[in-house]
Design a protein around this motif. Structure first.
Motif, short mmCIF file in Angstrom:
data_model
loop_
_atom_site.label_atom_id
_atom_site.label_comp_id
_atom_site.label_asym_id
_atom_site.label_seq_id
_atom_site.Cartn_x
_atom_site.Cartn_y
_atom_site.Cartn_z
N VAL A 61 -6.63 4.02 8.19
CA VAL A 61 -7.05 3.21 6.97
C VAL A 61 -6.07 2.87 5.56
O VAL A 61 -5.32 3.76 5.94
CB VAL A 61 -8.41 4.08 5.97
N TYR A 62 -5.76 1.94 5.55
CA TYR A 62 -5.17 1.29 4.58
C TYR A 62 -5.26 -0.05 3.23
O TYR A 62 -5.80 -0.80 4.10
CB TYR A 62 -3.73 0.92 5.19
N PRO A 63 -4.85 -0.10 2.20
CA PRO A 63 -5.32 -0.95 1.67
C PRO A 63 -4.63 -1.86 2.39
O PRO A 63 -3.95 -2.23 2.37
CB PRO A 63 -4.81 -0.52 0.11
N CYS A 64 -5.64 -3.24 1.35
CA CYS A 64 -5.36 -4.83 1.67
C CYS A 64 -5.75 -5.93 0.66
O CYS A 64 -6.44 -5.59 -0.13
CB CYS A 64 -5.82 -5.04 3.50
N GLU A 65 -4.34 -6.80 0.42
CA GLU A 65 -4.17 -7.19 -0.95
C GLU A 65 -4.90 -8.85 0.06
O GLU A 65 -4.10 -9.43 0.60
CB GLU A 65 -3.34 -7.10 -1.53
N LEU A 66 -6.24 -9.17 -0.64
CA LEU A 66 -6.77 -10.35 -0.17
C LEU A 66 -5.73 -11.86 -1.31
O LEU A 66 -5.26 -11.53 -2.41
CB LEU A 66 -7.77 -10.50 -0.22
N HIS A 118 -10.55 -2.58 1.84
CA HIS A 118 -10.05 -1.61 2.49
C HIS A 118 -10.49 -1.86 4.32
O HIS A 118 -11.74 -2.60 5.25
CB HIS A 118 -10.13 -0.14 3.32
N THR A 119 -8.90 -2.33 5.04
CA THR A 119 -9.47 -2.53 6.94
C THR A 119 -8.87 -1.58 7.18
O THR A 119 -8.13 -0.83 7.23
CB THR A 119 -8.20 -3.76 6.75
N ALA A 127 2.37 -2.74 21.18
CA ALA A 127 3.11 -3.25 19.66
C ALA A 127 2.95 -2.87 19.03
O ALA A 127 1.70 -1.90 18.78
CB ALA A 127 1.63 -4.51 19.83
N TYR A 128 3.70 -2.97 17.48
CA TYR A 128 3.89 -2.36 16.86
C TYR A 128 3.80 -3.22 15.76
O TYR A 128 4.40 -4.36 15.55
CB TYR A 128 5.31 -0.74 16.72
N GLU A 129 2.98 -2.14 14.69
CA GLU A 129 3.27 -2.90 13.66
C GLU A 129 4.22 -2.98 12.54
O GLU A 129 4.61 -1.56 12.16
CB GLU A 129 1.55 -2.50 12.85
N THR A 130 4.35 -4.54 11.93
CA THR A 130 5.58 -3.67 11.24
C THR A 130 5.15 -3.68 9.56
O THR A 130 4.22 -4.80 9.07
CB THR A 130 6.38 -5.28 10.49
N LEU A 131 5.61 -2.47 8.69
CA LEU A 131 4.91 -2.68 7.48
C LEU A 131 5.88 -2.83 6.63
O LEU A 131 7.06 -2.28 6.89
CB LEU A 131 3.93 -1.03 7.72
#
Length: 279
Positions: free
Chosen positions: A250-255, A265-266, A275-279
């Protein structure tokens, strides 16, 4: 072709490490462990700034410090945490140590950052598949339980806290006989030499008189007194899943400001991915 570094013992096998650029650096990578010896809860990795994050992870996994025979190596990730705030960065495996320095570390004092080795990606039906990789199974359990004690233990019901605590007593004291806690002397040995704080949240302990709490532990422990370590782990996962979706991230997302919703929250399933996500 990469060159070797004198005294370098953390090089992952069967991989030529880049050695023609960047300074030598020592990374302190923290582990999740039940060990009382704090010297076993981290590893110092000697590397160059041109090393990739995946090379840091592999050097730890092949060193034997986590445990033997790790097959689910792609489940592990490296997390960079700023200890004085909630700032957290998951490090893409393609990033170099130098990239991390330029992108993140320069934002704060170096001593305020902590590298954590964690399991971030898990296979579907992980409870069954991890049985073939005992080291990863135990490490994932320790990670989930550590997060439970830090973030959730004070929020679950007293009954669940008792169950999860007694499951850990059974797993942690695997050589204890099923009726051992029935003896007051054995209980006091557990209480004084190990400490109940390792198993139960402070709020639960403070909510009952000592004699009453001991009786509750003895009665609850009887439900799990014959389980082996693996059975305790699986029962812990099953019980805790009624409170938390710990296998989701769970992580916060700004729209975009043009949308009517301003924050959400997504959640994403922690599948075993290449595949990995780049944060």
């Amino acid at each position: 072709m990469g060159r070797s570094l004198d005294g370098l013992s953390d090089r992952p096998p069967d991989r030529l490490m880049p050695g023609d650029q960047g300074d030598v650096k020592i990374l302190k990578v923290c582990f999740i462990s039940n060990s009382f010896n704090l010297g076993k809860n981290f590893k110092l990795v000697k590397c160059e700034s041109s090393w990739e994050i995946r090379d840091i992870i592999n050097s730890i996994l092949t060193s034997g410090r986590i445990g033997p025979d790790i097959t689910f190596t792609s489940c592990y990730g490296l997390r960079l945490k700023h200890v004085k705030s909630d700032e957290v960065h998951w490090l893409h495996p393609d990033l170099t140590v130098g990239d991390v320095e330029q992108k993140y570390e320069r934002l704060h004092v170096e001593a305020e950052w902590r590298y954590d080795l964690r399991i971030r990606y898990i296979p579907d039906n992980y409870a069954e598949k991890f049985k073939a990789d005992r080291t990863t199974l135990i490490y994932f359990y320790l990670q989930v339980r550590c997060d439970y004690m830090q973030y959730c233990a004070s929020k679950v019901s007293d009954g669940m806290a008792l169950q999860l605590g007694c499951l850990e007593i059974r797993r942690f004291c695997k050589d204890m006989s099923p009726n051992a806690l029935e003896k007051k002397s054995n209980y006091e040995l557990l209480e004084k030499d190990v400490g109940l704080d390792l198993f139960f949240p402070k709020q639960l302990q403070d909510g009952y008189k000592a004699k009453q709490f001991r009786k509750m532990i003895q009665q609850t422990f009887q439900q799990y007194s014959t389980l082996n370590e693996e059975q305790c782990i699986m029962k812990f996962f099953d019980t805790f899943s009624n409170f938390s979706n710990f296998d989701e991230e769970v992580y916060p997302c700004e729209l975009d400001v043009s949308l009517s919703l301003t924050r959400t929250h997504t959640q994403s399933r922690l599948y075993f991915l290449n595949a990995y996500e780049t944060l």
